[in-house]
Design a protein around this motif. Structure first.
Motif, PDB file in Angstrom:
ATOM      1  N   ARG A 121      -9.104 -14.700 -24.979  1.00 35.53           N
ATOM      2  CA  ARG A 121      -8.159 -13.830 -24.291  1.00 35.53           C
ATOM      3  C   ARG A 121      -9.106 -12.713 -24.204  1.00 35.53           C
ATOM      4  NH1 ARG A 121      -4.402 -15.808 -27.872  1.00 35.53           N
ATOM      5  NH2 ARG A 121      -4.952 -14.319 -29.770  1.00 35.53           N
ATOM      6  N   TYR A 122     -10.181 -12.268 -24.846  1.00 37.76           N
ATOM      7  CA  TYR A 122     -11.024 -11.042 -24.689  1.00 37.76           C
ATOM      8  C   TYR A 122     -12.045 -11.555 -23.479  1.00 37.76           C
ATOM      9  CZ  TYR A 122     -15.003  -7.781 -25.396  1.00 37.76           C
ATOM     10  OH  TYR A 122     -16.002  -6.976 -25.492  1.00 37.76           O
ATOM     11  N   TYR A 123     -12.449 -12.696 -23.455  1.00 37.06           N
ATOM     12  CA  TYR A 123     -13.376 -13.101 -22.175  1.00 37.06           C
ATOM     13  C   TYR A 123     -12.719 -12.806 -20.979  1.00 37.06           C
ATOM     14  CZ  TYR A 123     -16.946 -14.604 -25.835  1.00 37.06           C
ATOM     15  OH  TYR A 123     -17.614 -14.779 -26.911  1.00 37.06           O
ATOM     16  N   GLU A 124     -11.263 -13.264 -20.947  1.00 37.71           N
ATOM     17  CA  GLU A 124     -10.318 -12.983 -19.838  1.00 37.71           C
ATOM     18  C   GLU A 124     -10.527 -11.553 -19.394  1.00 37.71           C
ATOM     19  OE1 GLU A 124      -6.425 -14.934 -19.868  1.00 37.71           O
ATOM     20  OE2 GLU A 124      -7.209 -16.875 -20.611  1.00 37.71           O
ATOM     21  N   LYS A 125     -10.145 -10.880 -20.532  1.00 44.39           N
ATOM     22  CA  LYS A 125     -10.023  -9.194 -20.275  1.00 44.39           C
ATOM     23  C   LYS A 125     -11.363  -8.668 -19.753  1.00 44.39           C
ATOM     24  CE  LYS A 125      -9.727  -5.386 -22.933  1.00 44.39           C
ATOM     25  NZ  LYS A 125     -10.497  -5.000 -24.269  1.00 44.39           N
ATOM     26  N   GLU A 126     -12.179  -9.168 -20.191  1.00 46.09           N
ATOM     27  CA  GLU A 126     -13.800  -8.958 -19.752  1.00 46.09           C
ATOM     28  C   GLU A 126     -14.234  -9.281 -18.493  1.00 46.09           C
ATOM     29  OE1 GLU A 126     -15.694  -6.366 -20.923  1.00 46.09           O
ATOM     30  OE2 GLU A 126     -13.938  -5.937 -22.129  1.00 46.09           O
ATOM     31  N   GLY A 127     -13.683 -10.403 -17.755  1.00 47.37           N
ATOM     32  CA  GLY A 127     -13.736 -10.729 -16.355  1.00 47.37           C
ATOM     33  C   GLY A 127     -14.786 -12.139 -16.781  1.00 47.37           C
ATOM     34  N   LEU A 128     -15.055 -12.730 -17.956  1.00 48.66           N
ATOM     35  CA  LEU A 128     -16.029 -13.725 -17.921  1.00 48.66           C
ATOM     36  C   LEU A 128     -15.170 -15.131 -17.697  1.00 48.66           C
ATOM     37  CD1 LEU A 128     -18.041 -12.646 -21.155  1.00 48.66           C
ATOM     38  CD2 LEU A 128     -18.739 -12.628 -18.736  1.00 48.66           C
ATOM     39  N   ARG A 138     -20.327 -19.251 -25.181  1.00 55.01           N
ATOM     40  CA  ARG A 138     -20.697 -19.289 -26.421  1.00 55.01           C
ATOM     41  C   ARG A 138     -22.157 -19.512 -26.906  1.00 55.01           C
ATOM     42  NH1 ARG A 138     -19.032 -24.608 -29.899  1.00 55.01           N
ATOM     43  NH2 ARG A 138     -20.647 -24.816 -28.368  1.00 55.01           N
ATOM     44  N   LEU A 139     -22.708 -20.271 -26.043  1.00 56.04           N
ATOM     45  CA  LEU A 139     -24.046 -20.535 -26.140  1.00 56.04           C
ATOM     46  C   LEU A 139     -24.974 -19.630 -26.007  1.00 56.04           C
ATOM     47  CD1 LEU A 139     -26.578 -22.758 -26.193  1.00 56.04           C
ATOM     48  CD2 LEU A 139     -26.198 -23.051 -23.961  1.00 56.04           C
ATOM     49  N   CYS A 140     -24.669 -18.700 -24.808  1.00 54.19           N
ATOM     50  CA  CYS A 140     -25.345 -17.451 -24.520  1.00 54.19           C
ATOM     51  C   CYS A 140     -25.094 -16.348 -25.771  1.00 54.19           C
ATOM     52  CB  CYS A 140     -24.656 -16.867 -23.240  1.00 54.19           C
ATOM     53  SG  CYS A 140     -25.454 -17.825 -21.850  1.00 54.19           S
ATOM     54  N   ARG A 141     -24.064 -16.418 -26.081  1.00 55.92           N
ATOM     55  CA  ARG A 141     -23.752 -15.157 -27.248  1.00 55.92           C
ATOM     56  C   ARG A 141     -24.356 -15.635 -28.332  1.00 55.92           C
ATOM     57  NH1 ARG A 141     -22.763 -10.607 -26.729  1.00 55.92           N
ATOM     58  NH2 ARG A 141     -21.152 -10.417 -28.256  1.00 55.92           N
ATOM     59  N   ALA A 142     -24.638 -17.016 -28.850  1.00 61.64           N
ATOM     60  CA  ALA A 142     -25.141 -17.443 -29.919  1.00 61.64           C
ATOM     61  C   ALA A 142     -26.812 -17.194 -29.894  1.00 61.64           C
ATOM     62  CB  ALA A 142     -25.207 -18.811 -30.183  1.00 61.64           C
ATOM     63  N   MET A 143     -27.465 -16.845 -28.321  1.00 61.21           N
ATOM     64  CA  MET A 143     -28.456 -16.476 -28.431  1.00 61.21           C
ATOM     65  C   MET A 143     -28.708 -14.921 -28.300  1.00 61.21           C
ATOM     66  SD  MET A 143     -30.344 -19.470 -25.817  1.00 61.21           S
ATOM     67  CE  MET A 143     -28.945 -19.542 -24.766  1.00 61.21           C
ATOM     68  N   ASP A 144     -27.735 -14.303 -28.664  1.00 60.45           N
ATOM     69  CA  ASP A 144     -27.561 -12.969 -28.838  1.00 60.45           C
ATOM     70  C   ASP A 144     -27.666 -12.116 -27.449  1.00 60.45           C
ATOM     71  OD1 ASP A 144     -27.085 -10.570 -30.526  1.00 60.45           O
ATOM     72  OD2 ASP A 144     -29.344 -10.235 -30.360  1.00 60.45           O
ATOM     73  N   MET A 145     -27.238 -12.846 -26.584  1.00 59.16           N
ATOM     74  CA  MET A 145     -27.071 -12.027 -25.254  1.00 59.16           C
ATOM     75  C   MET A 145     -25.898 -11.262 -25.222  1.00 59.16           C
ATOM     76  SD  MET A 145     -27.976 -15.179 -22.356  1.00 59.16           S
ATOM     77  CE  MET A 145     -29.703 -16.015 -22.801  1.00 59.16           C
ATOM     78  N   SER A 146     -25.964 -10.116 -24.461  1.00 53.30           N
ATOM     79  CA  SER A 146     -24.969  -9.409 -24.173  1.00 53.30           C
ATOM     80  C   SER A 146     -24.048 -10.078 -23.396  1.00 53.30           C
ATOM     81  CB  SER A 146     -25.690  -7.872 -23.741  1.00 53.30           C
ATOM     82  OG  SER A 146     -25.880  -8.206 -22.269  1.00 53.30           O
ATOM     83  N   LEU A 147     -22.684  -9.134 -22.890  1.00 53.28           N
ATOM     84  CA  LEU A 147     -21.813  -9.689 -22.289  1.00 53.28           C
ATOM     85  C   LEU A 147     -22.170  -9.501 -20.500  1.00 53.28           C
ATOM     86  CD1 LEU A 147     -18.326  -8.553 -23.859  1.00 53.28           C
ATOM     87  CD2 LEU A 147     -19.422 -10.719 -23.825  1.00 53.28           C
ATOM     88  N   ALA A 148     -22.973  -8.385 -20.672  1.00 52.47           N
ATOM     89  CA  ALA A 148     -23.413  -8.205 -19.266  1.00 52.47           C
ATOM     90  C   ALA A 148     -24.662  -9.439 -18.666  1.00 52.47           C
ATOM     91  CB  ALA A 148     -24.257  -6.807 -19.124  1.00 52.47           C
ATOM     92  N   GLU A 149     -25.549  -9.849 -19.759  1.00 54.91           N
ATOM     93  CA  GLU A 149     -26.427 -10.810 -19.486  1.00 54.91           C
ATOM     94  C   GLU A 149     -25.722 -12.092 -19.253  1.00 54.91           C
ATOM     95  OE1 GLU A 149     -30.101  -9.202 -22.030  1.00 54.91           O
ATOM     96  OE2 GLU A 149     -28.540 -10.158 -23.184  1.00 54.91           O
ATOM     97  N   VAL A 150     -24.541 -12.415 -19.904  1.00 53.73           N
ATOM     98  CA  VAL A 150     -23.858 -13.753 -19.994  1.00 53.73           C
ATOM     99  C   VAL A 150     -22.985 -13.538 -18.419  1.00 53.73           C
ATOM    100  CG1 VAL A 150     -21.937 -14.896 -20.711  1.00 53.73           C
ATOM    101  CG2 VAL A 150     -23.363 -13.982 -22.365  1.00 53.73           C
ATOM    102  N   ARG A 151     -22.449 -12.412 -18.236  1.00 56.06           N
ATOM    103  CA  ARG A 151     -21.820 -12.247 -16.764  1.00 56.06           C
ATOM    104  C   ARG A 151     -22.744 -12.576 -15.722  1.00 56.06           C
ATOM    105  NH1 ARG A 151     -19.929  -7.706 -17.981  1.00 56.06           N
ATOM    106  NH2 ARG A 151     -17.722  -8.446 -18.404  1.00 56.06           N
ATOM    107  N   THR A 152     -24.074 -11.787 -15.722  1.00 61.55           N
ATOM    108  CA  THR A 152     -25.089 -11.985 -14.913  1.00 61.55           C
ATOM    109  C   THR A 152     -25.470 -13.706 -14.576  1.00 61.55           C
ATOM    110  OG1 THR A 152     -26.101  -9.984 -15.151  1.00 61.55           O
ATOM    111  CG2 THR A 152     -27.533 -11.651 -14.056  1.00 61.55           C
TER     112      THR A 152
END
Length: 156
Positions: A28-35, A61-75
């Motif tokens: 739900r959070y990722y939906e809210k954040e547009g991911l 999840r993989l990107c977040r496990a590598m400590d990427m920010s939501l902005a980096e994941v979005r990119t």
């Protein structure tokens, strides 16, 4: 974006959460954040997801496990893996993240040295604990309020 996976039957949020290894709250959070594109809804208002959504959540999840920010994941999610220009953008994003990780590693090495020095203050044979004494002294030396605009170090 990877080639579209075969659209499978629609999954409810709990099923997708288990398949992707994330919580329903994260979805739900990722939906809210547009991911993640907001899910389709059944007549009973249950969210419905596809196999593409499961893949996207696993990618996040993989990107977040590598400590990427939501902005980096979005990119990274916005890039197309078949375009050369997008490959360069992905490299730049990872290079910036690597710099962040290297900076954090330096902070953690400094923290480790500080903790070891603190630990070495006390061998347990003194009448009182030199570690606790040192921590109290540091607490007393702290400013009463944080200076404006200063951000504390992130605890990992």
């Amino acid at each position: 974006m990877p080639p579209s996976l075969v659209q499978s039957p629609q999954y409810r949020i709990g099923d997708v959460a288990r398949q992707a290894g994330v919580s329903a709250a994260n979805i739900r959070y990722y939906e809210k954040e547009g991911l993640l594109t907001p899910a389709a809804r059944e007549d009973n208002s249950y969210r419905l997801y596809s196999a593409d959504d499961v893949h996207r959540l696993r990618f996040i999840r993989l990107c977040r496990a590598m400590d990427m920010s939501l902005a980096e994941v979005r990119t990274l999610l916005e890039l197309d893996w078949s375009r050369k220009a997008d490959c360069e953008a992905a490299r730049v994003t990872l290079d910036e993240h690597l710099q962040h990780v290297r900076s954090r590693l330096a902070e953690l090495h400094s923290l480790e040295a500080d903790l070891l020095a603190l630990r070495n203050r006390c061998d347990g044979t003194d009448a009182h604990c030199r570690i606790i004494e040192a921590l109290h002294a540091r607490a007393d030396a702290q400013p009463l309020t944080a200076p404006a605009g200063s951000a504390g170090k992130r605890h990992v």
